[in-house]
Design a protein around this motif. Structure first.
Motif, PDB file in Angstrom:
ATOM      1  N   ASN A 234      -7.355   4.056 -11.430  1.00  0.00           N
ATOM      2  CA  ASN A 234      -6.019   4.206 -11.285  1.00  0.00           C
ATOM      3  C   ASN A 234      -5.505   3.738 -12.154  1.00  0.00           C
ATOM      4  O   ASN A 234      -4.730   2.456 -12.147  1.00  0.00           O
ATOM      5  CB  ASN A 234      -5.819   3.542  -9.754  1.00  0.00           C
ATOM      6  N   PRO A 235      -5.202   4.752 -13.250  1.00  0.00           N
ATOM      7  CA  PRO A 235      -4.226   4.057 -14.457  1.00  0.00           C
ATOM      8  C   PRO A 235      -2.649   3.644 -14.099  1.00  0.00           C
ATOM      9  O   PRO A 235      -2.165   2.693 -14.885  1.00  0.00           O
ATOM     10  CB  PRO A 235      -4.195   5.247 -15.533  1.00  0.00           C
ATOM     11  N   ASP A 236      -2.323   4.011 -12.894  1.00  0.00           N
ATOM     12  CA  ASP A 236      -0.974   3.762 -12.512  1.00  0.00           C
ATOM     13  C   ASP A 236      -0.905   2.576 -11.620  1.00  0.00           C
ATOM     14  O   ASP A 236       0.278   2.217 -11.098  1.00  0.00           O
ATOM     15  CB  ASP A 236      -0.212   4.661 -12.194  1.00  0.00           C
ATOM     16  N   TYR A 237      -2.030   1.476 -11.513  1.00  0.00           N
ATOM     17  CA  TYR A 237      -1.933   0.666 -10.397  1.00  0.00           C
ATOM     18  C   TYR A 237      -1.054  -0.473 -10.694  1.00  0.00           C
ATOM     19  O   TYR A 237      -0.919  -0.798 -11.775  1.00  0.00           O
ATOM     20  CB  TYR A 237      -3.540   0.151 -10.451  1.00  0.00           C
ATOM     21  N   GLN A 238      -0.036  -0.673  -9.634  1.00  0.00           N
ATOM     22  CA  GLN A 238       0.930  -1.698  -9.488  1.00  0.00           C
ATOM     23  C   GLN A 238       0.400  -2.933  -9.086  1.00  0.00           C
ATOM     24  O   GLN A 238       1.115  -3.932  -8.831  1.00  0.00           O
ATOM     25  CB  GLN A 238       2.139  -1.274  -8.940  1.00  0.00           C
ATOM     26  N   GLY A 239      -0.665  -3.151  -8.335  1.00  0.00           N
ATOM     27  CA  GLY A 239      -1.293  -4.264  -7.768  1.00  0.00           C
ATOM     28  C   GLY A 239      -0.455  -4.693  -6.422  1.00  0.00           C
ATOM     29  O   GLY A 239       0.260  -4.220  -5.925  1.00  0.00           O
ATOM     30  N   PHE A 240      -0.914  -5.972  -6.336  1.00  0.00           N
ATOM     31  CA  PHE A 240      -0.300  -6.602  -4.916  1.00  0.00           C
ATOM     32  C   PHE A 240       1.242  -6.522  -4.845  1.00  0.00           C
ATOM     33  O   PHE A 240       1.840  -6.230  -3.993  1.00  0.00           O
ATOM     34  CB  PHE A 240      -0.765  -7.977  -4.857  1.00  0.00           C
ATOM     35  N   GLY A 241       1.765  -6.762  -6.125  1.00  0.00           N
ATOM     36  CA  GLY A 241       3.214  -6.666  -6.236  1.00  0.00           C
ATOM     37  C   GLY A 241       3.869  -5.563  -5.408  1.00  0.00           C
ATOM     38  O   GLY A 241       4.979  -5.299  -5.385  1.00  0.00           O
ATOM     39  N   ALA A 242       3.111  -4.411  -5.499  1.00  0.00           N
ATOM     40  CA  ALA A 242       3.599  -3.058  -5.245  1.00  0.00           C
ATOM     41  C   ALA A 242       4.177  -3.026  -3.672  1.00  0.00           C
ATOM     42  O   ALA A 242       5.088  -2.266  -2.958  1.00  0.00           O
ATOM     43  CB  ALA A 242       2.642  -2.012  -5.169  1.00  0.00           C
ATOM     44  N   ILE A 243       3.435  -4.190  -2.785  1.00  0.00           N
ATOM     45  CA  ILE A 243       3.764  -4.088  -1.431  1.00  0.00           C
ATOM     46  C   ILE A 243       4.210  -5.464  -0.918  1.00  0.00           C
ATOM     47  O   ILE A 243       4.362  -5.652   0.211  1.00  0.00           O
ATOM     48  CB  ILE A 243       2.481  -3.672  -0.618  1.00  0.00           C
ATOM     49  N   SER A 244       4.057  -6.341  -2.028  1.00  0.00           N
ATOM     50  CA  SER A 244       4.104  -7.909  -1.465  1.00  0.00           C
ATOM     51  C   SER A 244       5.480  -8.288  -0.573  1.00  0.00           C
ATOM     52  O   SER A 244       5.630  -8.991   0.136  1.00  0.00           O
ATOM     53  CB  SER A 244       4.296  -8.700  -2.499  1.00  0.00           C
ATOM     54  N   ASP A 245       6.681  -7.316  -0.766  1.00  0.00           N
ATOM     55  CA  ASP A 245       7.803  -7.492  -0.151  1.00  0.00           C
ATOM     56  C   ASP A 245       7.838  -6.736   1.319  1.00  0.00           C
ATOM     57  O   ASP A 245       8.617  -6.959   2.233  1.00  0.00           O
ATOM     58  CB  ASP A 245       9.008  -7.195  -0.624  1.00  0.00           C
ATOM     59  N   LEU A 246       6.593  -6.155   1.735  1.00  0.00           N
ATOM     60  CA  LEU A 246       6.815  -5.257   2.855  1.00  0.00           C
ATOM     61  C   LEU A 246       5.612  -6.137   3.970  1.00  0.00           C
ATOM     62  O   LEU A 246       5.404  -5.789   5.018  1.00  0.00           O
ATOM     63  CB  LEU A 246       6.265  -3.717   2.615  1.00  0.00           C
ATOM     64  N   LEU A 247       4.989  -7.196   3.349  1.00  0.00           N
ATOM     65  CA  LEU A 247       4.037  -7.668   4.217  1.00  0.00           C
ATOM     66  C   LEU A 247       4.523  -8.631   5.417  1.00  0.00           C
ATOM     67  O   LEU A 247       5.816  -9.278   5.271  1.00  0.00           O
ATOM     68  CB  LEU A 247       3.304  -8.849   3.279  1.00  0.00           C
ATOM     69  N   ALA A 248       3.735  -8.519   6.563  1.00  0.00           N
ATOM     70  CA  ALA A 248       4.360  -9.052   7.844  1.00  0.00           C
ATOM     71  C   ALA A 248       3.000  -9.338   8.555  1.00  0.00           C
ATOM     72  O   ALA A 248       2.024  -8.914   8.350  1.00  0.00           O
ATOM     73  CB  ALA A 248       5.227  -8.662   8.528  1.00  0.00           C
TER      74      ALA A 248
END
Length: 452
Positions: A234-248
Motif C-alpha cells: 500500500n504505497p499510499d498508506y496514511q497510517g493511524f492518523g488517517a482515521i484518528s479523529d473519527l475514533l469513538a
C-alpha cells in the motif's frame, strides 16, 4: 414470577455489586435475569439444578471468521503473509458459494455454543454476493447464537477490495441485510467489517467509518498487524492518523500489534475497543498481542479466536494463552533487569472479564450481556466443578479459567433458552446438516488444490 430457575450454584456474576455467591439461585423470566440470591421463591418455574456447578456469564468472542469453520485444520502451519492471504483470501474464499457460508456459520456458531461462547462478533469477509451474507446470517440464526454480524468485503476480488483499494463498502447491501434479516431478530445485531487504512485509500477508510456511524452500528477494523502497512502492499498508506479523529466507542480495532503506545493511548481515550487474538497472532506473524499496550493505556483488551481454519473456537484457550503470554512478557522484563518475579499483575479474574464484559463492551452490548445481574439477558453457562479434573474447586474463577475445558460446560442458555444440557447441544441441525457440512469442507479444499 419466573419461568426458569438456576438453583443452588456457585454464581460468579462478575457484577461488582452482586459478586460471588455460594448455593445461589438465578430467576429467569422471558429470557431475562430477574433476581439473583439465595433460597429464592421458585413456584412453577422450571428448575435447572446447579449443585456443584460454577455459574458464569457466557463468553463473548470479539473477533472470529465463522465462515471458515468447514476448512478447519488446514492453517495450523500457515503464516499470515506467506500463506493465509494467498491460500485463504486469494483462493478458498472465492470458491465459497452461499450454501458454504450457511454451513460454515451454522457449525461455527454451534461450536461457539458448545464451548460456552454465547455471543460472537462474526467478521464476515467472504461476501462474494449479497446472498452469501444472507445465508451466513441464516446459519447464525439456525444455531441460536447471539451475534453481531459484521458485514465485510467479498473474498473473490482481491485486486478491487484489498491493498490500496478505492472501493467503498457496499452500503445498499448492508442496509438490505439489516432490514430484511437482522432488524427483527432479538439475538442478532449488525456491524460492518472494514478494511481500514491498511487496505484502502484514506478517503475510503474515512467514508466507511462514517457509513457505520450513519447506520448506528459498530465498525470493526483490521489494523496494525504484520507488515500490512508496508509500501510494497500500500504505497499510499496514511497510517493511524488517517482515521484518528473519527475514533469513538463504536469503533473496534482487531490486532493493532504494531500501533505505537501513543496511538493506543489516543484510541483508548476515545473509547475504542481492541480485540486481541493471541494464539493466531503468535503463530501467523502478526506480532506481539496488543494486550500490554492497552493495559498501559488504562484500557482493557478483549479476546477473540480469529481464524477458526487454524485453531479451535474455544474461548477458554484464548483466556489462558492471552493471560500467560502477557505474564511471560512482564516477567521477562523483570528478569532481564536482574529482578526476581515475586508477583503477577494480571489475574484469572482479569482474563475472564476480558472474555465476558469487556467483549460485551466492544460490541456495545454491555447493558444486555457480559455479567449476571437483574435486567440483563440470561446468557449463562454452567461448569461442572465435581469432575475429577475440576474438583476440588477452591477458587471458582481459577477453576473456570485454568482447570476446565468445553467438556465441563454442561449447560448453556442464550436469552433464557437452554441450548446445551448434560453436555450435549439440543439443536437438531447438529445431526441434520453434519454430512453437508463435511462435504462442503472436502469440496472447498479439493477445488482449491491445496497441498496439505
Amino acid at each position: 414470577m419466573a419461568d426458569k430457575v438456576i438453583q443452588s450454584g456457585t454464581v460468579v456474576s462478575l457484577d461488582p455489586e452482586i459478586g460471588e455467591l455460594e448455593e445461589a439461585d438465578i430467576l429467569i423470566d422471558d429470557g431475562e435475569i430477574v433476581e439473583i440470591g439465595q433460597e429464592l421463591s421458585t413456584s412453577n418455574a422450571e428448575v435447572i439444578d446447579a449443585t456443584d456447578h460454577i455459574v458464569l456469564p457466557g463468553f463473548v468472542d470479539s473477533h472470529i471468521h465463522l465462515w471458515q469453520t468447514q476448512v478447519r485444520g488446514i492453517a495450523g502451519d500457515w503464516s499470515l503473509m506467506g500463506d493465509y492471504f494467498q491460500d485463504m483470501l486469494g483462493n478458498i474464499a472465492g470458491l465459497y458459494q452461499p450454501e458454504d457460508m450457511y454451513l460454515g456459520n451454522l457449525f461455527g456458531s454451534l461450536e461457539k455454543l458448545y464451548t460456552g461462547t454465547t455471543t460472537a462478533m462474526d467478521w464476515s469477509h467472504a461476501i462474494n454476493t449479497p446472498e452469501h451474507a444472507e445465508r451466513a446470517v441464516d446459519g447464525i440464526k439456525d444455531a441460536g447464537l447471539r451475534a453481531l454480524y459484521a458485514y465485510g468485503p467479498p473474498g473473490n476480488d482481491a485486486e478491487t477490495w484489498w491493498f490500496g483499494s478505492s472501493t467503498h463498502h457496499p452500503e445498499e447491501h448492508v442496509k438490505e441485510l439489516r432490514d430484511e434479516k437482522i432488524a427483527d431478530d432479538d439475538l442478532l445485531s449488525l456491524g460492518v467489517a472494514l478494511r481500514g487504512p491498511d487496505f484502502t485509500t484514506e478517503e475510503v477508510a474515512r467514508s466507511d467509518i462514517e457509513l457505520a456511524r450513519e447506520l448506528g452500528v459498530v465498525a470493526t477494523i483490521h489494523m496494525g498487524a504484520a507488515q500490512w502497512t508496508s509500501s510494497e502492499y500500500n504505497p499510499d498508506y496514511q497510517g493511524f492518523g488517517a482515521i484518528s479523529d473519527l475514533l469513538a466507542s463504536d469503533v473496534n480495532i482487531a490486532h493493532a500489534n504494531h500501533f505505537s503506545q501513543e496511538d493506543i493511548e489516543h484510541a483508548v481515550d476515545q473509547g475504542v475497543s481492541f480485540s486481541a487474538t493471541p494464539e493466531v497472532e503468535m503463530q501467523m506473524g502478526h506480532g506481539i498481542p496488543v494486550t500490554g499496550k492497552v493495559l498501559e493505556a488504562d484500557g482493557r483488551p478483549t479476546w477473540g479466536v480469529d481464524v477458526c481454519s487454524n485453531i479451535s473456537g474455544d474461548m477458554g484457550s484464548q483466556m489462558r494463552i492471552g493471560l500467560q503470554v502477557q505474564r511471560m512478557l512482564e516477567n521477562q522484563t523483570l528478569l532481564e533487569g536482574g529482578e526476581e518475579v515475586t508477583s503477577v499483575n494480571l489475574t484469572a479474574r482479569d482474563t475472564l472479564e476480558m472474555a465476558t464484559i469487556e467483549g460485551a463492551r466492544a460490541l456495545n452490548m454491555e447493558d444486555e450481556i457480559g455479567t449476571l445481574a437483574p435486567g440483563k439477558r440470561a446468557d449463562i453457562i454452567m461448569i461442572d466443578a465435581s469432575d475429577f479434573m475440576t474438583a476440588p474447586s477452591h477458587s471458582p474463577i481459577q477453576t473456570a479459567v485454568f482447570q476446565s475445558d468445553p467438556s465441563h460446560i454442561d449447560t448453556v442458555l442464550v436469552g433464557g433458552e437452554i441450548v446445551k444440557t448434560d453436555g450435549e447441544l439440543l439443536n437438531p441441525k447438529v445431526n441434520e446438516e453434519f454430512a453437508r457440512f463435511v462435504q462442503s469442507g472436502y469440496r472447498l479444499v479439493e477445488e482449491a488444490g491445496l497441498d496439505l
